[in-house]
Design a protein around this motif. Structure first.
Motif, PDB file in Angstrom:
ATOM      1  N   LYS A   1       0.835  -1.209   0.000  1.00 50.77           N
ATOM      2  CA  LYS A   1       0.000   0.000   0.000  1.00 50.77           C
ATOM      3  C   LYS A   1       0.871   1.262   0.000  1.00 50.77           C
ATOM      4  O   LYS A   1       0.555   2.233  -0.682  1.00 50.77           O
ATOM      5  CB  LYS A   1      -0.945  -0.002   1.193  1.00 50.77           C
ATOM      6  CG  LYS A   1      -2.101  -0.971   1.042  1.00 50.77           C
ATOM      7  CD  LYS A   1      -3.078  -0.842   2.183  1.00 50.77           C
ATOM      8  CE  LYS A   1      -4.201  -1.846   1.964  1.00 50.77           C
ATOM      9  NZ  LYS A   1      -5.266  -1.704   2.947  1.00 50.77           N
ATOM     10  N   ALA A   2       1.952   1.235   0.750  1.00 55.23           N
ATOM     11  CA  ALA A   2       2.857   2.394   0.781  1.00 55.23           C
ATOM     12  C   ALA A   2       3.490   2.591  -0.589  1.00 55.23           C
ATOM     13  O   ALA A   2       3.610   3.730  -1.075  1.00 55.23           O
ATOM     14  CB  ALA A   2       3.935   2.201   1.848  1.00 55.23           C
ATOM     15  N   LEU A   3       3.881   1.490  -1.228  1.00 52.00           N
ATOM     16  CA  LEU A   3       4.471   1.589  -2.560  1.00 52.00           C
ATOM     17  C   LEU A   3       3.435   2.105  -3.563  1.00 52.00           C
ATOM     18  O   LEU A   3       3.752   2.941  -4.401  1.00 52.00           O
ATOM     19  CB  LEU A   3       5.021   0.245  -3.025  1.00 52.00           C
ATOM     20  CG  LEU A   3       5.682   0.265  -4.412  1.00 52.00           C
ATOM     21  CD1 LEU A   3       6.910   1.170  -4.418  1.00 52.00           C
ATOM     22  CD2 LEU A   3       6.052  -1.143  -4.855  1.00 52.00           C
ATOM     23  N   ASP A   4       2.198   1.634  -3.456  1.00 59.96           N
ATOM     24  CA  ASP A   4       1.143   2.112  -4.362  1.00 59.96           C
ATOM     25  C   ASP A   4       0.923   3.619  -4.209  1.00 59.96           C
ATOM     26  O   ASP A   4       0.680   4.314  -5.200  1.00 59.96           O
ATOM     27  CB  ASP A   4      -0.165   1.352  -4.130  1.00 59.96           C
ATOM     28  CG  ASP A   4      -0.152  -0.044  -4.745  1.00 59.96           C
ATOM     29  OD1 ASP A   4       0.708  -0.307  -5.611  1.00 59.96           O
ATOM     30  OD2 ASP A   4      -1.009  -0.866  -4.359  1.00 59.96           O
TER      31      ASP A   4
ATOM     32  N   ILE B   1       4.221   9.577  -8.070  1.00 59.53           N
ATOM     33  CA  ILE B   1       5.160   9.700  -9.192  1.00 59.53           C
ATOM     34  C   ILE B   1       4.413   9.707 -10.522  1.00 59.53           C
ATOM     35  O   ILE B   1       4.745  10.474 -11.426  1.00 59.53           O
ATOM     36  CB  ILE B   1       6.231   8.591  -9.123  1.00 59.53           C
ATOM     37  CG1 ILE B   1       7.179   8.926  -7.966  1.00 59.53           C
ATOM     38  CG2 ILE B   1       6.985   8.449 -10.447  1.00 59.53           C
ATOM     39  CD1 ILE B   1       8.161   7.868  -7.604  1.00 59.53           C
ATOM     40  N   ALA B   2       3.375   8.881 -10.647  1.00 57.90           N
ATOM     41  CA  ALA B   2       2.576   8.868 -11.879  1.00 57.90           C
ATOM     42  C   ALA B   2       1.949  10.235 -12.116  1.00 57.90           C
ATOM     43  O   ALA B   2       1.900  10.723 -13.252  1.00 57.90           O
ATOM     44  CB  ALA B   2       1.506   7.784 -11.807  1.00 57.90           C
ATOM     45  N   GLU B   3       1.496  10.868 -11.050  1.00 54.36           N
ATOM     46  CA  GLU B   3       0.922  12.211 -11.158  1.00 54.36           C
ATOM     47  C   GLU B   3       1.996  13.222 -11.556  1.00 54.36           C
ATOM     48  O   GLU B   3       1.798  14.022 -12.470  1.00 54.36           O
ATOM     49  CB  GLU B   3       0.289  12.611  -9.821  1.00 54.36           C
ATOM     50  CG  GLU B   3      -0.344  13.987  -9.817  1.00 54.36           C
ATOM     51  CD  GLU B   3      -1.605  14.040 -10.655  1.00 54.36           C
ATOM     52  OE1 GLU B   3      -1.871  15.121 -11.207  1.00 54.36           O
ATOM     53  OE2 GLU B   3      -2.301  13.020 -10.767  1.00 54.36           O
ATOM     54  N   ARG B   4       3.125  13.172 -10.892  1.00 51.57           N
ATOM     55  CA  ARG B   4       4.210  14.133 -11.157  1.00 51.57           C
ATOM     56  C   ARG B   4       4.720  14.038 -12.592  1.00 51.57           C
ATOM     57  O   ARG B   4       5.002  15.044 -13.228  1.00 51.57           O
ATOM     58  CB  ARG B   4       5.361  13.889 -10.186  1.00 51.57           C
ATOM     59  CG  ARG B   4       6.511  14.846 -10.378  1.00 51.57           C
ATOM     60  CD  ARG B   4       7.589  14.655  -9.355  1.00 51.57           C
ATOM     61  NE  ARG B   4       8.497  15.779  -9.365  1.00 51.57           N
ATOM     62  CZ  ARG B   4       9.505  15.911  -8.554  1.00 51.57           C
ATOM     63  NH1 ARG B   4       9.746  14.997  -7.643  1.00 51.57           N
ATOM     64  NH2 ARG B   4      10.297  16.961  -8.645  1.00 51.57           N
ATOM     65  N   LEU B   5       4.824  12.819 -13.113  1.00 49.12           N
ATOM     66  CA  LEU B   5       5.365  12.607 -14.451  1.00 49.12           C
ATOM     67  C   LEU B   5       4.294  12.537 -15.539  1.00 49.12           C
ATOM     68  O   LEU B   5       4.620  12.357 -16.708  1.00 49.12           O
ATOM     69  CB  LEU B   5       6.198  11.321 -14.481  1.00 49.12           C
ATOM     70  CG  LEU B   5       7.404  11.273 -13.550  1.00 49.12           C
ATOM     71  CD1 LEU B   5       8.107   9.919 -13.655  1.00 49.12           C
ATOM     72  CD2 LEU B   5       8.374  12.402 -13.853  1.00 49.12           C
TER      73      LEU B   5
ATOM     74  N   LEU C   1      12.719   6.924  -9.701  1.00 46.46           N
ATOM     75  CA  LEU C   1      12.282   7.807  -8.622  1.00 46.46           C
ATOM     76  C   LEU C   1      11.604   7.038  -7.487  1.00 46.46           C
ATOM     77  O   LEU C   1      11.636   7.487  -6.332  1.00 46.46           O
ATOM     78  CB  LEU C   1      11.355   8.898  -9.159  1.00 46.46           C
ATOM     79  CG  LEU C   1      12.020   9.927 -10.066  1.00 46.46           C
ATOM     80  CD1 LEU C   1      10.989  10.935 -10.576  1.00 46.46           C
ATOM     81  CD2 LEU C   1      13.164  10.631  -9.359  1.00 46.46           C
ATOM     82  N   LEU C   2      11.023   5.899  -7.795  1.00 43.79           N
ATOM     83  CA  LEU C   2      10.430   5.071  -6.739  1.00 43.79           C
ATOM     84  C   LEU C   2      11.483   4.619  -5.731  1.00 43.79           C
ATOM     85  O   LEU C   2      11.174   4.359  -4.568  1.00 43.79           O
ATOM     86  CB  LEU C   2       9.725   3.849  -7.340  1.00 43.79           C
ATOM     87  CG  LEU C   2       8.385   4.126  -7.998  1.00 43.79           C
ATOM     88  CD1 LEU C   2       7.904   2.903  -8.768  1.00 43.79           C
ATOM     89  CD2 LEU C   2       7.354   4.550  -6.958  1.00 43.79           C
ATOM     90  N   LEU C   3      12.718   4.544  -6.169  1.00 43.45           N
ATOM     91  CA  LEU C   3      13.813   4.140  -5.285  1.00 43.45           C
ATOM     92  C   LEU C   3      14.284   5.282  -4.378  1.00 43.45           C
ATOM     93  O   LEU C   3      15.135   5.084  -3.529  1.00 43.45           O
ATOM     94  CB  LEU C   3      14.988   3.619  -6.118  1.00 43.45           C
ATOM     95  CG  LEU C   3      14.690   2.394  -6.978  1.00 43.45           C
ATOM     96  CD1 LEU C   3      15.852   2.105  -7.919  1.00 43.45           C
ATOM     97  CD2 LEU C   3      14.383   1.189  -6.097  1.00 43.45           C
ATOM     98  N   GLU C   4      13.733   6.493  -4.594  1.00 42.52           N
ATOM     99  CA  GLU C   4      14.085   7.693  -3.842  1.00 42.52           C
ATOM    100  C   GLU C   4      15.602   7.916  -3.811  1.00 42.52           C
ATOM    101  O   GLU C   4      16.220   8.023  -2.758  1.00 42.52           O
ATOM    102  CB  GLU C   4      13.505   7.636  -2.430  1.00 42.52           C
ATOM    103  CG  GLU C   4      11.991   7.592  -2.431  1.00 42.52           C
ATOM    104  CD  GLU C   4      11.371   7.504  -1.049  1.00 42.52           C
ATOM    105  OE1 GLU C   4      12.072   7.123  -0.080  1.00 42.52           O
ATOM    106  OE2 GLU C   4      10.176   7.814  -0.945  1.00 42.52           O
TER     107      GLU C   4
END
Length: 182
Positions: free
Chosen positions: A30-33, A39-43, A70-73
């Motif tokens: 859930k945290a990853l989602d 990120i999907a919104e930002r990109l 970016l998911l890897l921060e």
């Protein structure tokens, strides 16, 4: 990020590929989602999360690959030829994104033959030749003091303006200085 963004993907959809990172990140799904959603919104990639990465255009693949990274921060992103195969519109978006990431505190090191793009996004530029850095400096200094490796805007305008390295620089200088008298 490799030159070919397809090498970043291993699953049937971009979303499945992103969710695969849950194993690497050792995080709650859930945290990853939630991170994926941000990120999907930002990109602006929400529309192709459920598409096979290879069915996306070159620019869309670049966006999706950056999203995965970016998911890897990361604190540092290494990019090889990030403008390869993308159109001018997406190149503008990539420029904006890289500036935003820099403002977020992310260090970006990129290798590119696209000197126009480098002039727009870089804080520092260098030229390698035969495994040696032969020129290095801030974009204005690097491109204005280099006759061999410079931008088209600088080559065209250097007899009229000092320190113009991008098309935007030349346009702004023309607006400030008005029409050249004959």
């Amino acid at each position: 990020m490799p030159q070919n963004p397809q090498t970043v993907f291993i699953k049937e959809t971009v979303l499945d590929d992103y969710r695969e990172l849950c194993k690497v990140l050792d995080c709650d799904q859930k945290a990853l989602d939630r991170r994926i959603e941000r990120i999907a919104e930002r990109l602006s990639i929400r529309d192709f999360l459920n598409i096979h990465p290879y069915d996306l255009s070159g620019g869309e693949q670049q966006k999706a690959a950056i999203g995965k990274i970016l998911l890897l921060e990361p604190r540092v992103i290494l990019m090889d030829e990030p403008t390869k195969g993308i159109d001018a519109g997406y190149k503008d978006q990539m420029c904006t994104l890289l500036k935003e990431l820099k403002d977020d505190g992310i260090t970006i090191v990129l290798v590119s033959h696209d000197v126009e793009f480098c002039a727009r996004v870089a804080d520092r530029c260098g030229m390698f030749f035969d495994r040696t850095i032969i020129s290095f400096g801030e974009p204005e200094e690097f491109f204005c003091n280099n006759n061999f490796y410079t931008t088209a805007a600088n080559r065209i305008s250097r007899t009229m303006f000092d320190n113009a390295i991008t098309t935007e620089d030349v346009i702004e200088l023309c607006r400030m200085n008005g029409k050249k008298s004959e």
